[in-house]
Design an enzyme around this catalytic site. Structure first.
Site, mmCIF file in Angstrom:
data_model
loop_
_atom_site.group_PDB
_atom_site.id
_atom_site.type_symbol
_atom_site.label_atom_id
_atom_site.label_comp_id
_atom_site.label_asym_id
_atom_site.label_seq_id
_atom_site.Cartn_x
_atom_site.Cartn_y
_atom_site.Cartn_z
ATOM 1 C CG ASP A 244 -2.176 0.852 1.002
ATOM 2 O OD1 ASP A 244 -3.248 0.277 0.731
ATOM 3 O OD2 ASP A 244 -2.073 2.098 1.075
ATOM 4 C CB SER A 245 0.672 4.518 -1.561
ATOM 5 O OG SER A 245 -0.714 4.728 -1.447
ATOM 6 C CG ASN A 271 2.902 4.497 -7.269
ATOM 7 O OD1 ASN A 271 2.191 3.637 -7.810
ATOM 8 N ND2 ASN A 271 2.892 5.757 -7.639
ATOM 9 C CG ASP A 292 -10.114 -3.806 -4.022
ATOM 10 O OD1 ASP A 292 -10.840 -3.276 -4.882
ATOM 11 O OD2 ASP A 292 -10.407 -3.815 -2.811
ATOM 12 C CB CYS A 332 -14.627 0.351 -6.344
ATOM 13 S SG CYS A 332 -13.246 1.412 -5.956
#
Ligand code: SAH
Length: 389
Positions: A244-245, A271, A292, A332
């Site tokens: 994750d960033s 990133n 995701d 999403c």
């Protein structure tokens, strides 16, 4: 005298007939002079169409709530409507103690969201018309779900468009900073006061369980947040890289791994675009990958750039798969429709040089009902793909 009736254009009336509850400002021919709340609605010939929530300051002026023009939105009405939403979720609590109790328009309760986290409920009231019924809604939730606390995460920009204040407010009892969620056999901490959305991403629950069931070998979860997919992958994979960033999200991911007694997690702050590119250069291989990402297309004009972003991460992930490797990929972005999502995956597969089997197409879980005639109720697309060469 204040008028509590709205007259809508033929176009607006047709929209309701077709099952969409919103009427825009430009389709309201005669506006009520009353404050935000419930109003009766008629077509241009005076034919009654039903009752709607009225938002004087919003572009979405009216939200149809009842086709019966004689309906009164009293405590009993709200109780019955919320009870129907609750009944639709029957049995879900066997798999989890956290789920969406009310999915706005998808549960015929426009602009209202309520998420259940164990004994607590987090709500979002996202229109002026709805806000007028805050008391009735809270009372109905107390009666039906008997929560120990209700928190309003009304810190959403949508409220400003309705002329409402924004902020986080305790509406009943007490709500802790962290709540343990149990989800298909894994546990994690949701953060109702400060976490994303209402404290966690409940909408991917069933997709996380699916990814967990098929995971194996070396696994990578690219936009991991607090380790949501990674925790499920950890059950069957040898190792899991949660990427994750956000360093803060990863700290919570590590803590969630410890909570489950999983010792096979690696946590990488990076990133995802750069990470995937670098691994590709090294010819690294993964057996299971999850993508995701956050919504790249937040507005329609940003769709072309978003599509390039989606294609890039999917293309790189496909190239990183070991033979027989699995990719669970999702979007999403509401603006990226189902056909466009598939088209993007086809284009990525074509450029990847891999042959990808479409094993499953996925959408939203039972507690996020998507109404066919109300596209705004649906936004999650997912696909499970397998690289067969
Ligand atoms: N998969 C999660 C939800 C992910 S939300 C779940 O099921 O709960 C999106 C996450 O992507 C956020 O945690 C955000 O910090 C992270 N993120 C956003 N842009 C990123 C980037 N370019 N690279 C890596 N992570 C990113």
């Amino acid at each position: 005298m204040l008028t509590t009736t709205a007259t809508v254009s033929t176009k607006g009336a047709r929209r309701w007939d077709a099952g969409h509850p919103w009427i825009y400002r430009s389709d309201v021919i005669q506006r009520p002079t009353a404050d935000a709340g419930a109003v009766r609605v008629t077509d241009q010939r005076g034919k009654p169409l039903g009752v709607a929530l009225w938002s004087p300051r919003s572009e979405i002026s009216l939200r149809l709530v009842d086709r019966d023009p004689a309906a009164t939105l009293d405590a009993a009405w709200w109780r019955a409507r919320i009870q129907r939403a609750a009944a639709r979720r029957d049995g879900l609590d066997r798999a989890t103690n956290a789920y969406r109790l009310i999915h706005g328009e998808g549960d015929l309760l426009p602009s209202l969201v309520a998420d259940r986290y164990d004994q607590y409920i987090v709500v979002q009231l996202m229109s002026a018309g709805l806000e007028r019924y805050r008391r009735e809604i809270v009372d109905a939730l107390l009666e039906i779900a008997k929560p120990a606390g209700i928190l309003a995460r009304n810190d959403v920009p949508l409220r400003a468009k309705e002329g409402l204040d924004t902020g986080v407010e305790l509406l009943h009892g007490a709500v802790p900073d962290e709540i343990e969620v149990q989800e298909h056999g894994v546990r994690y901490l949701a953060a109702p006061w400060r976490g994303q959305k209402t404290g966690a991403f409940l909408d991917q629950r069933e997709n996380r369980a699916l990814a967990g069931r098929v995971a194996r070998g070396a696994a990578l979860d690219c936009f991991s947040y607090h380790g949501s997919f990674a925790l499920h992958l950890a059950r069957c994979a040898d190792t899991v890289t949660a990427l994750d960033s956000s360093a803060h999200a990863l700290m919570r991911a590590e803590e969630n791994f410890r909570r489950n007694g999983f010792a096979n997690g690696h946590f990488v702050e990076a990133n995802a675009f750069e990470y995937l590119k670098a691994r590709e250069r090294e010819r690294a291989r993964f057996d299971t990958i999850v993508l995701d990402p956050p919504a790249f297309a937040k507005t329609r004009p940003s769709l072309p750039a978003a599509l390039r972003g989606y294609k890039e991460i999917n293309l790189r992930a496909m190239r990183l798969l070991a033979p027989g490797g699995l990719l669970f990929t999702a979007s999403c972005s509401y603006h990226l429709t189902k056909p466009l999502f598939l088209e993007m995956l086809e284009a990525a597969a074509a450029d990847s040089g891999r042959r990808m089997v479409l094993r499953e197409l996925r959408g939203q879980p039972l507690d996020h009902p998507e109404i066919l005639t109300v596209p705004e109720t649906g936004y999650i697309k997912g696909a499970l793909l397998e690289a067969i060469d």
